[in-house]
Design a protein around this motif. Structure first.
Motif, PDB file in Angstrom:
ATOM      1  N   ALA A 117      72.869  18.848  56.997  1.00  0.00           N
ATOM      2  CA  ALA A 117      72.661  19.752  58.119  1.00  0.00           C
ATOM      3  C   ALA A 117      71.846  21.002  57.759  1.00  0.00           C
ATOM      4  O   ALA A 117      70.932  21.371  58.505  1.00  0.00           O
ATOM      5  CB  ALA A 117      74.011  20.144  58.726  1.00  0.00           C
ATOM      6  N   PRO A 118      72.128  21.693  56.641  1.00  0.00           N
ATOM      7  CA  PRO A 118      71.368  22.912  56.356  1.00  0.00           C
ATOM      8  C   PRO A 118      69.874  22.679  56.206  1.00  0.00           C
ATOM      9  O   PRO A 118      69.071  23.552  56.563  1.00  0.00           O
ATOM     10  CB  PRO A 118      71.990  23.411  55.038  1.00  0.00           C
ATOM     11  N   THR A 119      69.493  21.529  55.682  1.00  0.00           N
ATOM     12  CA  THR A 119      68.073  21.257  55.489  1.00  0.00           C
ATOM     13  C   THR A 119      67.332  21.264  56.824  1.00  0.00           C
ATOM     14  O   THR A 119      66.227  21.795  56.928  1.00  0.00           O
ATOM     15  CB  THR A 119      67.883  19.903  54.787  1.00  0.00           C
ATOM     16  N   PHE A 120      67.948  20.704  57.848  1.00  0.00           N
ATOM     17  CA  PHE A 120      67.267  20.603  59.145  1.00  0.00           C
ATOM     18  C   PHE A 120      67.487  21.832  60.022  1.00  0.00           C
ATOM     19  O   PHE A 120      66.579  22.264  60.728  1.00  0.00           O
ATOM     20  CB  PHE A 120      67.716  19.329  59.858  1.00  0.00           C
ATOM     21  N   THR A 121      68.675  22.405  59.975  1.00  0.00           N
ATOM     22  CA  THR A 121      68.899  23.598  60.792  1.00  0.00           C
ATOM     23  C   THR A 121      68.063  24.772  60.294  1.00  0.00           C
ATOM     24  O   THR A 121      67.645  25.614  61.085  1.00  0.00           O
ATOM     25  CB  THR A 121      70.386  24.005  60.784  1.00  0.00           C
ATOM     26  N   SER A 122      67.794  24.835  58.996  1.00  0.00           N
ATOM     27  CA  SER A 122      67.059  25.971  58.442  1.00  0.00           C
ATOM     28  C   SER A 122      65.610  26.028  58.900  1.00  0.00           C
ATOM     29  O   SER A 122      64.967  27.074  58.792  1.00  0.00           O
ATOM     30  CB  SER A 122      67.122  25.937  56.904  1.00  0.00           C
ATOM     31  N   VAL A 123      65.067  24.917  59.401  1.00  0.00           N
ATOM     32  CA  VAL A 123      63.693  24.929  59.908  1.00  0.00           C
ATOM     33  C   VAL A 123      63.644  24.715  61.418  1.00  0.00           C
ATOM     34  O   VAL A 123      62.588  24.430  61.980  1.00  0.00           O
ATOM     35  CB  VAL A 123      62.811  23.875  59.198  1.00  0.00           C
ATOM     36  N   GLY A 124      64.775  24.838  62.073  1.00  0.00           N
ATOM     37  CA  GLY A 124      64.784  24.778  63.528  1.00  0.00           C
ATOM     38  C   GLY A 124      64.724  23.400  64.124  1.00  0.00           C
ATOM     39  O   GLY A 124      64.211  23.224  65.236  1.00  0.00           O
ATOM     40  N   ALA A 125      65.267  22.398  63.448  1.00  0.00           N
ATOM     41  CA  ALA A 125      65.186  21.034  63.973  1.00  0.00           C
ATOM     42  C   ALA A 125      66.083  20.810  65.181  1.00  0.00           C
ATOM     43  O   ALA A 125      65.829  19.915  65.977  1.00  0.00           O
ATOM     44  CB  ALA A 125      65.566  20.035  62.876  1.00  0.00           C
ATOM     45  N   PHE A 126      67.143  21.614  65.312  1.00  0.00           N
ATOM     46  CA  PHE A 126      68.106  21.407  66.374  1.00  0.00           C
ATOM     47  C   PHE A 126      68.158  22.594  67.320  1.00  0.00           C
ATOM     48  O   PHE A 126      67.833  23.733  66.954  1.00  0.00           O
ATOM     49  CB  PHE A 126      69.495  21.147  65.784  1.00  0.00           C
ATOM     50  N   SER A 127      68.599  22.343  68.514  1.00  0.00           N
ATOM     51  CA  SER A 127      68.682  23.377  69.548  1.00  0.00           C
ATOM     52  C   SER A 127      69.882  24.289  69.328  1.00  0.00           C
ATOM     53  O   SER A 127      70.934  23.856  68.855  1.00  0.00           O
ATOM     54  CB  SER A 127      68.788  22.729  70.929  1.00  0.00           C
ATOM     55  N   ASP A 128      69.721  25.528  69.729  1.00  0.00           N
ATOM     56  CA  ASP A 128      70.794  26.511  69.697  1.00  0.00           C
ATOM     57  C   ASP A 128      71.869  26.095  70.695  1.00  0.00           C
ATOM     58  O   ASP A 128      71.600  25.882  71.880  1.00  0.00           O
ATOM     59  CB  ASP A 128      70.205  27.875  70.068  1.00  0.00           C
ATOM     60  N   LEU A 129      73.113  25.962  70.215  1.00  0.00           N
ATOM     61  CA  LEU A 129      74.226  25.529  71.067  1.00  0.00           C
ATOM     62  C   LEU A 129      75.161  26.670  71.431  1.00  0.00           C
ATOM     63  O   LEU A 129      76.276  26.443  71.901  1.00  0.00           O
ATOM     64  CB  LEU A 129      75.013  24.418  70.360  1.00  0.00           C
TER      65      LEU A 129
END
Length: 443
Positions: A117-129
Motif C-alpha cells: 500500500a505505501p508504494t502506491f499511496t505515496s504517489v497518489g494511485a488511490f483516491s482520497d477516502l
C-alpha cells in the motif's frame, strides 16, 4: 511526486496523471448519496448507475459466494454492473503498475497487499477516502492497516481483511515425544529440536520463509526498517534485530526439517501429510485461514471432496521471548479506489457494501479477519479463530516505506534468510543486506 524503483518504475512515469486524478471523481456525474450534505437544502440526489470493475487478488482469495454477493448487491444498490477480475499475486505488481495510471484501462476498485500500500499511496494511485471514512467504519477499522494505507493521516487504502499467523501442531507427535506446547520462543526451538533428534518430527519453516522469520526479529524488539529524518533505512544490523536473526538461525539449524530454499508455499500442506528426510512435520506456522485445511485427510465429503479430521491437531500463538505472544506479521489486504477511475461514485457505492455489517460478517464467517473490529463475533467461532484474533491484536506490519513493494518484489528478503539458514555470519549478512534494502526503501 517521487521517482520509484524496480517494479514500480512504469507507474512513477505516469504519476502526474495519477496525482491529477487523486481527490477528484474523474467524472461529471452527480455524487451518489441519499441526500445532500448541504444543511440549507433537502433535495435528494439519485444514484447514478455505473458499470465498474473490481480487481481481487489470488484465484481470487475472496470466496465465490462473497463475490456473487458483491455483484448482486451492487446491482441492487447502484443499478450498474460489477465485473470482478482475479489477479494472481505473482502478476499483481506489474499489472497494477501498468494499469492504475491509465484511465482507459484502470480497474475502478483494487485489492492490494497491505505491505504494498505505501508504494502506491505515496504517489497518489488511490483516491482520497476522507469523505466516507467515518461512514465505512472510521476508527473501528484495523488501525495498523489504516495507517499503512494513509499518507500524512489521509486515508487512501482501507483494510480489506487480515490474516494473522498461528503455530499449527500435531498433538499426537507432541505426545509421542513427551513434549508440551512451548511457552517461550526459546522453547519453540527446544521442543522441536528434541522431536527432530528423536526422529519423531520437526518444525517445518523454510529458509526463504521471511514472512514467518521476521517474527523472531519483532519478538526481540527489532524491526526491518526505521525512519531516519525523512529517509527510511534498513535496520537488520541493529542489536535487537541481530539477536532475533541469530535465534531464528538456531531454530532452523536445530529444529527445522525444511530446506534452506523452501518458501512458505507448503507450510500447512506439509503438516498434513508431508515428511522430509523421513521426519514428519510436527508443527508449522501459517496464516489463520489455514484452519480450512489443517488436519489429516480422511475419506468422506460430498462429490469426492476431502474431509478434514482436526481431532489430532492443535494451534497456539507463537510465544514471545519471555512468554505471552510474540508480534507476528499480519498478512492480508487493503482496498482502494483508483484515482484515475471515471467511476468514483459507483466505486464508493461498492466500498459501502464491502464495509457494511453484512459483508464484514461474511468475511469473518469465511475465515478472513474482518476489517471492522465490531465484526469479531463473526470471525471468532472456535478456539482456532480466537487464537488468530488474539495474535492479530499484537501483530506487526512491514515498514510503511514508499519502496517496500520494490523490496518484496526484489527477492532480497528471501535471499537474506536463505543465506542465514545456510549458516552465514549474521552480522556480515545484516550489513550487506541493509545496504541493498535501504537503496530501495525510499522509492
Amino acid at each position: 511526486m517521487k521517482k520509484m524503483t524496480s517494479g514500480a518504475v512504469a507507474f512513477a512515469a505516469a504519476s502526474a496523471i495519477v496525482l491529477a486524478g487523486c481527490s477528484s471523481s474523474g467524472s461529471d456525474e452527480e455524487p451518489t448519496t441519499d441526500a445532500t450534505d448541504d444543511a440549507t437544502t433537502e433535495e435528494a440526489t439519485e444514484t447514478v448507475a455505473q458499470d465498474i470493475t473490481l480487481w481481487l487478488m489470488g484465484a481470487p482469495d475472496t470466496p465465490e459466494p462473497l463475490v456473487t454477493y458483491l455483484q448482486d448487491t451492487y446491482a441492487e444498490n447502484n443499478g450498474g454492473t460489477l465485473t470482478v477480475e482475479a489477479v494472481a499475486w505473482s502478476d499483481a505488481l506489474p499489472k497494477l503498475t501498468t494499469a492504475l495510471p491509465d484511465a482507459a484501462n484502470t480497474p475502478d476498485v483494487v485489492e492490494i497487499g497491505n505491505t504494498w500500500a505505501p508504494t502506491f499511496t505515496s504517489v497518489g494511485a488511490f483516491s482520497d477516502l476522507s469523505d466516507i471514512y467515518d461512514e465505512l467504519g472510521g476508527d473501528d477499522l484495523l488501525p495498523s492497516f489504516t495507517e499503512v494505507g494513509s499518507v500524512d493521516g489521509t486515508p487512501y487504502a482501507l483494510p480489506y481483511y487480515f490474516g494473522s499467523r498461528n503455530m499449527w501442531a500435531r498433538t499426537d507427535i507432541y505426545e509421542a515425544g513427551g513434549v508440551e506446547v512451548p511457552t517461550t520462543l526459546a522453547e519453540v526451538t527446544e521442543v522441536h529440536a528434541s522431536l527432530k533428534d528423536k526422529g519423531l518430527g520437526g518444525l517445518y519453516l523454510g529458509g526463504q520463509d521471511w514472512r514467518n522469520a521476521i517474527s523472531w526479529i519483532f519478538a526481540h524488539g527489532g524491526d526491518l526498517a526505521a525512519k531516519d529524518g525523512d529517509q527510511w533505512v534498513s535496520t537488520l544490523s541493529s542489536a535487537e534485530s541481530q539477536e532475533g536473526i541469530a535465534a531464528w538461525q538456531e531454530m532452523f539449524e536445530t529444529a527445522s526439517i525444511a530446506q534452506a530454499n523452501d518458501t512458505d508455499a507448503d507450510n500447512y500442506f506439509i503438516i498434513n501429510d508431508g515428511t522430509l528426510a523421513n521426519i514428519p512435520a510436527a508443527a508449522s506456522m501459517a496464516p489463520s485461514w489455514a484452519s480450512c485445511c489443517i488436519g489429516t485427510p480422511v475419506e468422506g465429503g460430498e462429490e469426492g471432496e476431502v474431509a478434514w479430521d482436526d481431532t489430532i491437531n492443535t494451534a497456539y500463538g507463537l510465544p514471545g521471548v519471555d512468554g505471552g505472544l510474540a508480534p507476528v506479521f499480519a498478512g492480508g489486504s487493503n482496498i482502494g479506489i483508483s484515482a484515475t477511475s471515471e467511476n468514483q461514485e459507483g466505486s464508493r457505492d461498492l466500498l459501502r457494501i464491502i464495509f457494511s455489517d453484512d459483508f464484514q460478517a461474511m468475511l469473518g464467517e469465511n475465515g478472513l479477519g474482518p476489517a471492522n473490529v465490531n465484526a469479531k463475533d463473526s470471525f471468532v467461532t472456535d478456539d482456532f479463530r480466537q487464537i488468530a484474533w488474539d495474535t492479530a491484536q499484537v501483530s506487526k506490519l512491514t515498514p510503511a516505506a514508499p519502496g517496500w513493494a520494490s523490496v518484496e518484489g526484489s527477492g532480497l528478503l528471501e535471499e537474506f534468510f536463505q543465506a542465514v539458514a545456510e549458516g552465514g555470519d549474521v552480522a556480515a549478512l545484516a550489513a550487506e543486506y541493509d545496504e541493498k534494502i535501504t537503496a530501495q526503501l525510499n522509492g
